[in-house]
Motif scaffolding. Structure first.
Motif, PDB file in Angstrom:
ATOM      1  N   VAL A   1       0.812  -1.267   0.159  1.00 40.58           N
ATOM      2  CA  VAL A   1       0.038   0.099  -0.045  1.00 40.58           C
ATOM      3  C   VAL A   1       0.838   0.998  -0.001  1.00 40.58           C
ATOM      4  O   VAL A   1       2.256   1.127   0.152  1.00 40.58           O
ATOM      5  CB  VAL A   1      -1.003   0.044   1.211  1.00 40.58           C
ATOM      6  N   HIS A   2       0.101   2.547  -0.097  1.00 36.15           N
ATOM      7  CA  HIS A   2       1.148   3.858  -0.460  1.00 36.15           C
ATOM      8  C   HIS A   2       0.902   4.562   0.709  1.00 36.15           C
ATOM      9  O   HIS A   2      -0.146   4.679   1.417  1.00 36.15           O
ATOM     10  CB  HIS A   2       0.385   4.339  -1.595  1.00 36.15           C
ATOM     11  N   GLY A   3       1.957   5.095   1.081  1.00 33.29           N
ATOM     12  CA  GLY A   3       1.875   6.372   2.148  1.00 33.29           C
ATOM     13  C   GLY A   3       2.143   7.557   1.738  1.00 33.29           C
ATOM     14  O   GLY A   3       2.857   7.782   0.788  1.00 33.29           O
ATOM     15  N   LYS A   4       1.730   8.642   2.305  1.00 33.83           N
ATOM     16  CA  LYS A   4       1.897  10.006   2.149  1.00 33.83           C
ATOM     17  C   LYS A   4       2.008  10.760   3.440  1.00 33.83           C
ATOM     18  O   LYS A   4       1.506  10.578   4.252  1.00 33.83           O
ATOM     19  CB  LYS A   4       0.529  10.391   1.301  1.00 33.83           C
TER      20      LYS A   4
ATOM     21  N   GLY B   1      20.821  17.799  -4.912  1.00 37.54           N
ATOM     22  CA  GLY B   1      20.219  17.643  -6.397  1.00 37.54           C
ATOM     23  C   GLY B   1      20.146  16.362  -7.029  1.00 37.54           C
ATOM     24  O   GLY B   1      20.310  16.296  -8.307  1.00 37.54           O
ATOM     25  N   PHE B   2      20.436  15.109  -6.202  1.00 37.55           N
ATOM     26  CA  PHE B   2      20.234  13.934  -6.982  1.00 37.55           C
ATOM     27  C   PHE B   2      18.835  13.762  -7.595  1.00 37.55           C
ATOM     28  O   PHE B   2      18.000  14.394  -7.402  1.00 37.55           O
ATOM     29  CB  PHE B   2      20.292  12.755  -5.775  1.00 37.55           C
ATOM     30  N   LEU B   3      18.884  13.034  -8.766  1.00 36.56           N
ATOM     31  CA  LEU B   3      17.774  12.930  -9.465  1.00 36.56           C
ATOM     32  C   LEU B   3      16.808  12.050  -9.064  1.00 36.56           C
ATOM     33  O   LEU B   3      15.680  11.990  -9.404  1.00 36.56           O
ATOM     34  CB  LEU B   3      18.046  12.569 -10.868  1.00 36.56           C
ATOM     35  N   GLU B   4      17.106  11.021  -8.262  1.00 38.84           N
ATOM     36  CA  GLU B   4      16.124  10.007  -7.856  1.00 38.84           C
ATOM     37  C   GLU B   4      15.532  10.374  -6.401  1.00 38.84           C
ATOM     38  O   GLU B   4      16.350  10.629  -5.294  1.00 38.84           O
ATOM     39  CB  GLU B   4      16.911   8.759  -7.426  1.00 38.84           C
ATOM     40  N   PRO B   5      14.080  10.824  -6.396  1.00 32.36           N
ATOM     41  CA  PRO B   5      13.812  11.259  -5.277  1.00 32.36           C
ATOM     42  C   PRO B   5      13.732  10.021  -3.983  1.00 32.36           C
ATOM     43  O   PRO B   5      13.634   8.855  -4.591  1.00 32.36           O
ATOM     44  CB  PRO B   5      12.036  11.503  -5.343  1.00 32.36           C
ATOM     45  N   GLN B   6      13.914  10.504  -2.900  1.00 31.29           N
ATOM     46  CA  GLN B   6      14.085   9.568  -1.843  1.00 31.29           C
ATOM     47  C   GLN B   6      12.973   8.532  -1.680  1.00 31.29           C
ATOM     48  O   GLN B   6      11.729   9.061  -1.898  1.00 31.29           O
ATOM     49  CB  GLN B   6      14.272  10.014  -0.306  1.00 31.29           C
ATOM     50  N   SER B   7      13.012   7.277  -1.604  1.00 32.46           N
ATOM     51  CA  SER B   7      11.830   6.266  -1.691  1.00 32.46           C
ATOM     52  C   SER B   7      12.263   5.294  -0.600  1.00 32.46           C
ATOM     53  O   SER B   7      13.301   4.844  -0.382  1.00 32.46           O
ATOM     54  CB  SER B   7      11.670   5.764  -3.146  1.00 32.46           C
ATOM     55  N   THR B   8      11.103   4.844  -0.098  1.00 30.88           N
ATOM     56  CA  THR B   8      11.423   3.652   1.191  1.00 30.88           C
ATOM     57  C   THR B   8      10.161   2.744   0.780  1.00 30.88           C
ATOM     58  O   THR B   8       8.816   2.828   0.506  1.00 30.88           O
ATOM     59  CB  THR B   8      11.346   4.167   2.452  1.00 30.88           C
TER      60      THR B   8
ATOM     61  N   THR C   1      22.512  10.507   3.558  1.00 27.55           N
ATOM     62  CA  THR C   1      23.264   9.459   4.422  1.00 27.55           C
ATOM     63  C   THR C   1      22.475   9.614   5.555  1.00 27.55           C
ATOM     64  O   THR C   1      22.873   8.808   6.798  1.00 27.55           O
ATOM     65  CB  THR C   1      24.512  10.449   4.877  1.00 27.55           C
ATOM     66  N   GLU C   2      21.385  10.178   5.867  1.00 26.71           N
ATOM     67  CA  GLU C   2      20.383  10.138   6.961  1.00 26.71           C
ATOM     68  C   GLU C   2      19.287   9.455   6.628  1.00 26.71           C
ATOM     69  O   GLU C   2      18.748   9.410   5.599  1.00 26.71           O
ATOM     70  CB  GLU C   2      20.119  11.598   7.413  1.00 26.71           C
ATOM     71  N   ALA C   3      18.578   9.079   7.720  1.00 20.54           N
ATOM     72  CA  ALA C   3      17.196   8.508   7.692  1.00 20.54           C
ATOM     73  C   ALA C   3      16.410   9.826   7.192  1.00 20.54           C
ATOM     74  O   ALA C   3      16.512  10.787   7.521  1.00 20.54           O
ATOM     75  CB  ALA C   3      16.746   7.944   9.061  1.00 20.54           C
ATOM     76  N   THR C   4      15.293   9.446   6.273  1.00 22.89           N
ATOM     77  CA  THR C   4      14.334  10.363   5.938  1.00 22.89           C
ATOM     78  C   THR C   4      13.243  10.054   7.043  1.00 22.89           C
ATOM     79  O   THR C   4      12.841   9.027   7.230  1.00 22.89           O
ATOM     80  CB  THR C   4      13.738  10.530   4.547  1.00 22.89           C
ATOM     81  N   PRO C   5      12.479  11.310   7.238  1.00 21.58           N
ATOM     82  CA  PRO C   5      11.008  10.998   8.026  1.00 21.58           C
ATOM     83  C   PRO C   5      10.422  10.091   7.384  1.00 21.58           C
ATOM     84  O   PRO C   5       9.567   9.176   7.896  1.00 21.58           O
ATOM     85  CB  PRO C   5      10.560  12.627   7.982  1.00 21.58           C
ATOM     86  N   SER C   6      10.272   9.975   5.968  1.00 26.55           N
ATOM     87  CA  SER C   6       9.597   9.184   5.071  1.00 26.55           C
ATOM     88  C   SER C   6       9.850   7.606   5.462  1.00 26.55           C
ATOM     89  O   SER C   6       8.891   6.872   5.367  1.00 26.55           O
ATOM     90  CB  SER C   6       9.433   9.539   3.711  1.00 26.55           C
ATOM     91  N   CYS C   7      11.345   7.200   5.677  1.00 23.96           N
ATOM     92  CA  CYS C   7      11.736   6.061   5.844  1.00 23.96           C
ATOM     93  C   CYS C   7      11.066   5.416   7.102  1.00 23.96           C
ATOM     94  O   CYS C   7      10.646   4.295   7.223  1.00 23.96           O
ATOM     95  CB  CYS C   7      13.115   5.968   5.714  1.00 23.96           C
ATOM     96  N   LEU C   8      11.301   6.372   8.231  1.00 22.72           N
ATOM     97  CA  LEU C   8      10.929   5.985   9.383  1.00 22.72           C
ATOM     98  C   LEU C   8       9.455   5.785   9.439  1.00 22.72           C
ATOM     99  O   LEU C   8       8.905   4.851  10.078  1.00 22.72           O
ATOM    100  CB  LEU C   8      11.394   6.832  10.488  1.00 22.72           C
ATOM    101  N   VAL C   9       8.759   6.784   8.757  1.00 20.15           N
ATOM    102  CA  VAL C   9       7.237   6.679   8.729  1.00 20.15           C
ATOM    103  C   VAL C   9       6.843   5.348   8.042  1.00 20.15           C
ATOM    104  O   VAL C   9       5.835   4.780   8.558  1.00 20.15           O
ATOM    105  CB  VAL C   9       6.692   7.809   8.160  1.00 20.15           C
TER     106      VAL C   9
ATOM    107  N   ARG D   1       1.795  -4.987   6.379  1.00 21.91           N
ATOM    108  CA  ARG D   1       1.733  -5.214   5.197  1.00 21.91           C
ATOM    109  C   ARG D   1       2.819  -4.162   4.599  1.00 21.91           C
ATOM    110  O   ARG D   1       2.933  -3.033   5.012  1.00 21.91           O
ATOM    111  CB  ARG D   1       0.348  -5.015   4.324  1.00 21.91           C
ATOM    112  N   PRO D   2       3.443  -4.394   3.290  1.00 27.07           N
ATOM    113  CA  PRO D   2       4.335  -3.518   2.722  1.00 27.07           C
ATOM    114  C   PRO D   2       3.884  -2.097   2.563  1.00 27.07           C
ATOM    115  O   PRO D   2       2.783  -2.051   2.063  1.00 27.07           O
ATOM    116  CB  PRO D   2       4.805  -4.312   1.395  1.00 27.07           C
ATOM    117  N   VAL D   3       4.714  -1.011   2.898  1.00 26.83           N
ATOM    118  CA  VAL D   3       4.223   0.437   2.686  1.00 26.83           C
ATOM    119  C   VAL D   3       5.069   0.964   1.713  1.00 26.83           C
ATOM    120  O   VAL D   3       6.394   0.990   2.364  1.00 26.83           O
ATOM    121  CB  VAL D   3       3.747   0.805   4.121  1.00 26.83           C
ATOM    122  N   LYS D   4       4.796   1.903   0.714  1.00 25.78           N
ATOM    123  CA  LYS D   4       5.872   2.581  -0.047  1.00 25.78           C
ATOM    124  C   LYS D   4       5.542   3.966   0.138  1.00 25.78           C
ATOM    125  O   LYS D   4       4.401   4.338  -0.083  1.00 25.78           O
ATOM    126  CB  LYS D   4       5.765   1.982  -1.220  1.00 25.78           C
ATOM    127  N   ILE D   5       6.648   5.002   0.493  1.00 24.63           N
ATOM    128  CA  ILE D   5       6.353   6.168   0.314  1.00 24.63           C
ATOM    129  C   ILE D   5       7.644   6.743  -0.485  1.00 24.63           C
ATOM    130  O   ILE D   5       8.809   6.505  -0.151  1.00 24.63           O
ATOM    131  CB  ILE D   5       6.670   6.863   1.837  1.00 24.63           C
TER     132      ILE D   5
END
Lengths: 164, 794
Positions: B40-43, B189-196, B249-257, B267-271
């Motif tokens: 499922v998807h997180g936001k 300015g990395f082109l890949e937005p962070q994703s978890t 180099t750091e955890a993003t809030p989205s990763c921890l959330v 169940r798996p959650v992607k943000i």
């Protein structure tokens, strides 16, 4: 209202259920698992979602899927033929034009659009041709070299074809 | 001779990337490309004010949206975090208050992204707005408006380093120059937005986290600590990373959330972040307000430096204390600096938090230091090239700190750019409007101490050799686009005499690969190199017992080359590598080798001593020739030269790519890049349309050179290369612009309007205090340029 449309992607026909507001990038990535097309900004600025529609460069994040009915879509997955890389792809590997790889699919497709139109581009034409594709890793030096090298490879292959 | 001397078979070759074919076919899997059954998807919901107390969060309407599975807020978060857990300030979701606009305050998990987005919009957050502090100089004076209750005067960290009597030395120095500088607020300015993609298994209790991060083992610790999840029940897997540059180099809030939501739902959650969220997450470069006072003797030798550095820390702690001390450490090279005082402060403001960006600390120091060198050269009356040569460090240099330079070819770098650019012939002699500038730089090759308190090895490599998988390397290294996978395979191939493309690599997985300190501080190739060499030695020590009998030569006389194990003295005495392995497995048993590496641990007794010492330093020198359009203020780079000492280049093609990319990042910072916030702290350009990064058309021709070098302390002679070359770009251009028009710009980005303001062509807005100064020596040196009269007084 959802509806079923037929999209022609890399020469194959796909029936997809879409809403009119669905963007091509999301249909490719989420409905068809064609994840080679990347989403870098979603706003038409970075070029990582570049695909070719009827041979012309298009940004899949700004293109409505519904507008692609009856048109030929080429994504990065369609560049390789029977397990053999396209000369542009091979040139990118050989010339060290790939670092993180996130811009690479879009960059390769921009290069294809450029070389289809200008088989022997000048340096400026190459830079212009890929100027809609950001790359944060390479400084573009090796990408420009790869496109120049790909042009030579394609030219050699074309000459070889004529001679035969 | 494999690895024992300077002759190599695979190391030193420009071989293509092992992962190149996957990337060019669109087959490389990045985190957002992944999908798991039941996913499922997180936001996230973001703060709309830059500083405010959270009065209430109403999530009821969000919960009613069809498809919504969970809504969480900061109340569900157990602990805050920061790098090294030093002054942890950041929560997965803000708790109690928000400290920058865009900070995550609540999160939703839903069956699809559209439902998650709708639900997020319906979350109602009420804030009691607090004073918004955007300038660290102001924040220091506003103890009444603390951004974090425990931070007096909003100071996160402060410290002083003093070596020698600075005041006295400056007093006695025949030449002293002084200036202030401001380095800008840039983004990785990395082109890949962070994703978890977090996947919690309710049966086993194992939380598997797929995410784009540079430090998987450190992320595992952060998750464990912040979410109260046992280490052994966390597995971090890093799919392909689409650029990082320190920002991952750091955890993003989205990763921890995502982890929290997955644990709650089973169940798996992607943000995946939008580009706007990436900008708000930031963790780019720290803007610095710097003042330097530098003394010189009559020959141009630096006598002393007094350096004040005020860092704009944004809302959270992040890498703040590391950046503050790293700036201090980077001041001590690549020039001899006998007497120095550094005063550093990192102050919280209500802006997206700076963290680590490529050449962390180096960009700020070099900008100021290299400008000061040119000012000093003018005052002493020597050429900018000569003043750099006079002060340049050499192998064996040890200054007043614990930093030791065991190997350096910096002078070669300076000589190379000077001769290739024609620096001495051109400097001060080009027509008005055209100028040439030079700058040097360096960077460390990994710190001497671990990021987290522990005395275990920094790098570990395990090799497994058998007939089922061939040669497999298990290593904690993480590739972020820099080419790590290829060079690691080249090293294994070098040692075991196999094809580098045949080496299987198991990395970027905390369960399968041994612990590694992570991909930062340019430490990977050096540390991994030692570990791999040691692991291969372990393999060879075992395998050669068997091979020696097969070959009929002493085991100390064997080497692995081209798929064979052969006698060094009689190469015809040999056995196929695979045959020897088969024999070993049959007669002895499984064949594993382990190697590790820990850098030398320097001793010292001063604040911040842990940050800066490194087993090796890479060096770079750069020269830029520019043309300033006096009508439009546009600056065109008409020539750019670089020479680098990275020791032995394991893969020269990759090295060139790293240097070219580093220079392009430096040019972006020089001319365009700057995150802008309005008076309320809202970012005005969180997108690539308004945050300009260089395109192919913006790049000048770059002429780079790898100078001949070999660091004997390194497993393969190699040292840092990917970060140092960012540093000299800004000052090389600033020095060139000074040579062109006699105006010393002391802030970036150097936009055309600033040039016109400085030239007096157009009037600067009243509120805009431009950082520029001019030196009287310019007119004298040039015999007074015709436009000299338009120069501003300092």
């Amino acid at each position: 209202m959802k509806r079923v449309i037929e999209l022609t992607i890399n020469g194959s026909a796909y029936d997809v259920v879409i809403s009119p507001q669905d963007l091509l990038i999301d249909v490719l990535r989420q409905k068809l698992d064609l994840t080679g097309t990347k989403k870098g900004c979603g706003q038409g600025d970075c070029g990582t979602c570049t695909v070719l529609i009827d041979g012309r460069r298009a940004l899949a994040c700004l293109t409505l899927a519904i507008a692609c009915e009856g048109r030929q879509i080429l994504t990065i997955e369609g560049m390789e033929k029977h397990g053999v890389l396209h000369p542009i792809q091979q040139a990118f590997i050989d010339k060290g034009a790939i670092q993180c790889g996130y811009c690479t699919p879009g960059m390769v497709l921009s290069a294809k659009a450029l070389l289809d139109e200008h088989p022997a581009p000048t340096e400026h034409e190459i830079k212009l041709g890929i100027s809609g594709n950001l790359c944060r890793c390479t400084g573009y030096v090796k990408i420009v070299e790869a496109v120049r090298d790909a042009a030579a490879r394609l030219q050699a292959a074309a000459d070889c074809g004529k001679g035969a | 001779m494999s690895g024992n001397g300077r002759q190599f078979n695979v190391v030193g070759k420009s071989v293509p990337r092992v992962e190149g074919a996957d990337k060019v076919r669109g087959k490389a899997v990045f985190t957002d490309d992944m999908r798991l059954p039941g996913m499922v998807h997180g936001k996230l919901k973001h703060a709309t004010v830059a500083h405010g107390r959270i009065v209430s969060i109403d999530v009821e309407r969000a919960r009613q949206v069809p498809g919504v599975l969970a809504v969480i807020t900061g109340e569900e978060c157990a602990k805050p975090y920061s790098v090294n857990n030093y002054k942890p300030s950041e929560w997965p979701l803000a708790k109690g208050k928000v400290v920058y606009c865009g900070e995550a305050v609540a999160a939703v998990a839903a069956m699809d992204e559209a439902a998650a987005e709708r639900a997020v919009e319906l979350i109602d957050v009420q804030y009691e707005e607090l004073p918004v502090l955007l300038d660290p100089r102001e924040a220091l004076s506003r103890d009444d408006a603390r951004i974090h209750d425990w931070a007096e005067h909003n100071i996160g960290y402060e410290g002083v380093q003093q070596f020698g009597d600075v005041d006295d030395t400056l007093e006695k120095s025949p030449h002293v120059v002084e200036n202030s500088f401001y380095s800008s607020y840039t983004h990785c300015g990395f082109l890949e937005p962070q994703s978890t993609l977090a996947d919690y298994n309710t049966g086993t209790g194992l939380l598997t986290v797929y995410t784009c991060n540079q430090l998987p083992h450190y992320l595992q610790q952060t998750i464990a600590r912040t979410l109260d999840q046992r280490m052994e029940k966390i597995r971090v897997v890093i799919p392909t990373v689409g650029g990082a540059f320190g920002g991952k180099t750091e955890a993003t809030p989205s990763c921890l959330v995502a982890c929290m939501l997955s644990r709650q739902l089973g169940r798996p959650v992607k943000i995946t972040y939008t580009r706007e969220e990436v900008f708000h997450q930031n963790k780019g470069r720290h803007p610095a307000h710097m003042t330097m006072k530098m003394g010189f003797d009559n020959e141009g030798r630096i006598t002393a430096l007094d350096f004040d550095c005020l860092l704009d820390g944004g809302g959270h702690s992040s890498w703040g204390f590391v950046v503050m001390w790293f700036i201090a450490a980077l001041t001590h090279l690549p020039y001899k600096l006998p007497v120095v005082r550094y005063k550093g402060k990192r102050v919280y403001t209500n802006k997206p938090t700076p963290g680590a960006q490529r050449c962390l600390g180096g960009v700020q120091v070099r900008m100021a230091f290299e400008s000061m060198l040119d000012m000093g050269a003018a005052k002493v009356g020597v050429n900018p090239y000569d003043i750099r040569m006079i002060n340049a460090v050499e192998a064996g240099y040890k200054g007043p700190t614990v930093i030791e330079v065991r190997h350096a070819e910096f002078k070669k770098c300076l000589e190379s750019v000077a001769s290739r650019s024609g620096f001495v012939e051109k400097y001060g002699k080009l027509p008005y409007g055209r100028g040439i500038g030079m700058a040097g730089g360096h960077y460390s090759t990994g710190g001497a101490f671990l990021l987290y308190p522990s005395f275990r090895p920094h790098s570990t490599a395990q090799l497994r050799v058998d007939t089922e998988a061939g040669v497999t390397l298990y290593i904690g290294a993480t590739a972020i686009g820099q080419g790590a996978m290829t060079v690691l395979c080249q090293m294994v191939a070098e040692e075991l005499g196999v094809d580098y493309r045949e080496v299987h690599l198991v990395c970027q997985d905390t369960m399968l690969a041994p612990m590694d300190n992570g991909t930062y501080d340019s430490r990977l190739t050096y540390g991994s190199g030692h570990a791999i060499k040691n692991a291969a030695a372990d393999i060879k020590a075992k395998l050669f017992d068997v091979a020696a009998i097969m070959v009929g030569a002493g085991k100390d006389h064997l080497e692995c080359v081209n798929g064979e194990i052969r006698s060094i003295y009689e190469p015809n005495r040999k056995v196929a590598f695979k045959k020897a392995v088969y024999q070993y497995l049959s007669s002895v048993g499984p064949l594993f080798g382990t190697g590790e590496y820990t850098p030398p641990q320097p001793k010292g007794d001063y604040d911040g001593k842990l940050i800066g010492p490194s087993p090796a330093f890479g060096f770079t020198a750069q020269a830029a020739e520019v043309e300033v359009d006096l009508e439009t203020g546009q600056i065109k780079v008409v020539g750019y030269w670089e020479a680098g000492d990275c020791g032995k280049a394991i893969n020269p093609m990759s090295v060139e790519g790293q240097v070219e990319g580093a220079i392009s990042m430096g040019l972006g910072a020089t001319f365009f890049e700057e995150m802008v916030v309005d008076a309320n702290g809202r970012m005005l350009n969180p997108n690539f349309h308004d945050y300009k990064m260089p395109t192919a058309l913006d790049m000048p021709e770059l002429q780079t050179e790898i100078v001949a070098s070999y660091d004997p302390t390194s497993a393969y002679g190699n040292k840092e290369v990917g970060e140092g070359p960012v540093g000299p770009v800004i000052p090389a251009i600033l020095n060139a612009v000074y040579d062109a028009i006699g105006i010393r710009f002391t802030e970036v980005p150097l936009k055309p309007e600033k040039v016109l303001w400085a030239l007096g062509t157009i009037e600067a807005p009243a509120e805009r205090r431009l950082h520029v100064s001019s030196e009287s020596t310019y007119c004298a040196r040039r015999g007074c340029a015709p436009d000299g009269s338009s120069l501003q007084e300092p």
